[in-house]
Design a protein around this motif. Sequence first.
Motif, PDB file in Angstrom:
ATOM      1  N   SER A 152      11.352 -44.565  -7.232  1.00 32.55           N
ATOM      2  CA  SER A 152      11.025 -45.257  -8.475  1.00 32.55           C
ATOM      3  C   SER A 152      12.223 -45.273  -9.425  1.00 32.55           C
ATOM      4  O   SER A 152      12.525 -46.294 -10.047  1.00 32.55           O
ATOM      5  CB  SER A 152       9.825 -44.567  -9.149  1.00 32.55           C
ATOM      6  OG  SER A 152       9.643 -45.069 -10.451  1.00 32.55           O
ATOM      7  N   ASP A 195       8.692 -40.636  -3.833  1.00 32.86           N
ATOM      8  CA  ASP A 195       8.321 -41.768  -4.670  1.00 32.86           C
ATOM      9  C   ASP A 195       8.987 -41.705  -6.038  1.00 32.86           C
ATOM     10  O   ASP A 195       9.377 -42.723  -6.593  1.00 32.86           O
ATOM     11  CB  ASP A 195       6.794 -41.834  -4.839  1.00 32.86           C
ATOM     12  CG  ASP A 195       6.210 -43.049  -4.131  1.00 32.86           C
ATOM     13  OD1 ASP A 195       6.976 -43.988  -3.820  1.00 32.86           O
ATOM     14  OD2 ASP A 195       4.992 -43.077  -3.906  1.00 32.86           O
ATOM     15  N   ARG A 234      13.817 -48.796 -10.566  1.00 34.98           N
ATOM     16  CA  ARG A 234      13.781 -49.222 -11.968  1.00 34.98           C
ATOM     17  C   ARG A 234      15.182 -49.379 -12.548  1.00 34.98           C
ATOM     18  O   ARG A 234      15.416 -50.223 -13.400  1.00 34.98           O
ATOM     19  CB  ARG A 234      12.950 -48.233 -12.798  1.00 34.98           C
ATOM     20  CG  ARG A 234      11.487 -48.300 -12.378  1.00 34.98           C
ATOM     21  CD  ARG A 234      10.601 -47.549 -13.309  1.00 34.98           C
ATOM     22  NE  ARG A 234      10.649 -48.112 -14.638  1.00 34.98           N
ATOM     23  CZ  ARG A 234       9.649 -48.026 -15.516  1.00 34.98           C
ATOM     24  NH1 ARG A 234       8.551 -47.423 -15.181  1.00 34.98           N
ATOM     25  NH2 ARG A 234       9.756 -48.552 -16.706  1.00 34.98           N
ATOM     26  N   TYR A 276       6.464 -50.177  -9.190  1.00 37.27           N
ATOM     27  CA  TYR A 276       7.683 -49.578  -9.733  1.00 37.27           C
ATOM     28  C   TYR A 276       7.530 -48.067  -9.962  1.00 37.27           C
ATOM     29  O   TYR A 276       8.507 -47.331  -9.966  1.00 37.27           O
ATOM     30  CB  TYR A 276       8.104 -50.275 -11.030  1.00 37.27           C
ATOM     31  CG  TYR A 276       8.864 -51.563 -10.761  1.00 37.27           C
ATOM     32  CD1 TYR A 276      10.217 -51.517 -10.429  1.00 37.27           C
ATOM     33  CD2 TYR A 276       8.225 -52.789 -10.782  1.00 37.27           C
ATOM     34  CE1 TYR A 276      10.917 -52.679 -10.142  1.00 37.27           C
ATOM     35  CE2 TYR A 276       8.923 -53.973 -10.500  1.00 37.27           C
ATOM     36  CZ  TYR A 276      10.270 -53.903 -10.183  1.00 37.27           C
ATOM     37  OH  TYR A 276      10.957 -55.048  -9.893  1.00 37.27           O
ATOM     38  N   ALA A 277       6.300 -47.603 -10.161  1.00 30.08           N
ATOM     39  CA  ALA A 277       6.095 -46.169 -10.392  1.00 30.08           C
ATOM     40  C   ALA A 277       6.020 -45.394  -9.076  1.00 30.08           C
ATOM     41  O   ALA A 277       6.525 -44.282  -8.975  1.00 30.08           O
ATOM     42  CB  ALA A 277       4.824 -45.947 -11.202  1.00 30.08           C
ATOM     43  N   ARG A 278       5.349 -45.962  -8.072  1.00 29.58           N
ATOM     44  CA  ARG A 278       5.146 -45.285  -6.790  1.00 29.58           C
ATOM     45  C   ARG A 278       5.354 -46.282  -5.655  1.00 29.58           C
ATOM     46  O   ARG A 278       4.401 -46.671  -4.974  1.00 29.58           O
ATOM     47  CB  ARG A 278       3.728 -44.700  -6.717  1.00 29.58           C
ATOM     48  CG  ARG A 278       3.551 -43.391  -7.470  1.00 29.58           C
ATOM     49  CD  ARG A 278       2.098 -43.008  -7.649  1.00 29.58           C
ATOM     50  NE  ARG A 278       1.467 -43.838  -8.645  1.00 29.58           N
ATOM     51  CZ  ARG A 278       1.559 -43.614  -9.974  1.00 29.58           C
ATOM     52  NH1 ARG A 278       2.202 -42.569 -10.434  1.00 29.58           N
ATOM     53  NH2 ARG A 278       0.985 -44.437 -10.825  1.00 29.58           N
ATOM     54  N   PRO A 279       6.608 -46.724  -5.448  1.00 31.10           N
ATOM     55  CA  PRO A 279       6.845 -47.845  -4.523  1.00 31.10           C
ATOM     56  C   PRO A 279       6.379 -47.580  -3.090  1.00 31.10           C
ATOM     57  O   PRO A 279       5.799 -48.467  -2.464  1.00 31.10           O
ATOM     58  CB  PRO A 279       8.362 -48.063  -4.594  1.00 31.10           C
ATOM     59  CG  PRO A 279       8.933 -46.902  -5.322  1.00 31.10           C
ATOM     60  CD  PRO A 279       7.849 -46.294  -6.129  1.00 31.10           C
TER      61      PRO A 279
END
Length: 423
Positions: A22, A18, A26, A408-411
């Motif tokens: 991420s 992740d 991003r 976006y942090a942990r797709p």
Amino acid sequence: MTTALARPPVRTGDDRRDANASAVLRTVLDHGPIARSRVAALTGLSASAVSRQVVDLVRLGLLCERPELAVGRGTGALGRPQLPVDVDTDRLAVAGLHIGVPYTTFTLLDLRGQVLYRQEISNRGRTGFAVLKPLLERLPRLIAALRGGRTVVGLGAVTGGAVDPERGLMLRHGLLGWRDMPLRELLEDATGLPVQVDNHARALTQAEILFGHPAARRSMVQLFVGHVVDAALAVAGTVHQGPPSATGDLGHLPIADRLADGQADERADEDADDAALCHCGRRGCLSVAASDTTLFEAAAAEGITAKPDRAQLIAAVQQGDPRADRLVRERARTIGRALALLADVVNPDLLVLTETFAVLDPAYLDVVRAEFTLRSHLHRDADLLIAQQRGPDALAVAAGAPVLGELYARPVRALAATPARHR
Ligand SMILES: [Zn+2]
């Protein structure tokens, strides 16, 4: 005794996957459409790692290839890795609710935070659970009717007051009459979607970090002036979550003016004595001096508007009513003073103001900035102070921001939670 703080974080394979996903996602959000080789250069990941991540992210619906933008297209020699990739804005969507005092905003957003659909639903002066009940009944149909061919991956719900995102609880919201409202559970039961709840100042901050001004990633303070007045802080791209889940409540900042000049001092003392009493028992609190409630009531009391109402005051200002202009300018100066105090204490790279009139008309933002520069001890100019860029869409974007932030942090983990019936 072992505390949670003393324990090192456990990083499983999924976490690492992740984290890389991420980083790629991003980078594409910031620079897309972009070649994979450039993603590798920007993230420090190997070309093959980026290629693997892109395959996964395309499969999940988060990224798409843009063959029409390929350089040297038609030669065939360079192969697929040269096809630029971008955030896919067609396959997935995020739903959001901003629950305000006069009305609730429902929204559908794409993955770049663009508003696909926005609707304001009047709360009709209801308080307590009665605000929520019609929304719970209406939401599933609304989402099903509007999603088109997109998969809705989650629902964000944001509001003023103290919200605990971990437990999904709305701890208290005085004006809505809410206390320990299990907002996440109620919305998950109604919609079947994974739900993220948050305070709206934190959500506006999250939206700014994802889609807004580049300085927001370094450090920023967001000041929200509406019926409630609150603030949130982010450092190094992370929104601060204060204990116990409270955001910065700026409502009771003592803002009554005290000027050094003797005459002005007297005048200010009179002003402070005249100032309306805050529910906290004091006078001169920012929320009383500057909230929408105060402004709209003052406009009605002076006969500028027929009743305390945002749309009527906006109309009066736009028609050039000098009394409306004076009220809005007075509030802008009060906000400028509050922002100067805030910026001197925190010294952020960016200050974002979300307030109706500064957002609508640069002339009112200029009033805020002039007062800010006059009052700040640290900042000689007001370059760091901007108005919310999304304008009237700001709260709609903020409503989806808790879900988009998670995505976006942990797709990979975030999408694993989407139930089949929303696909
Ligand atoms: Zn107060």
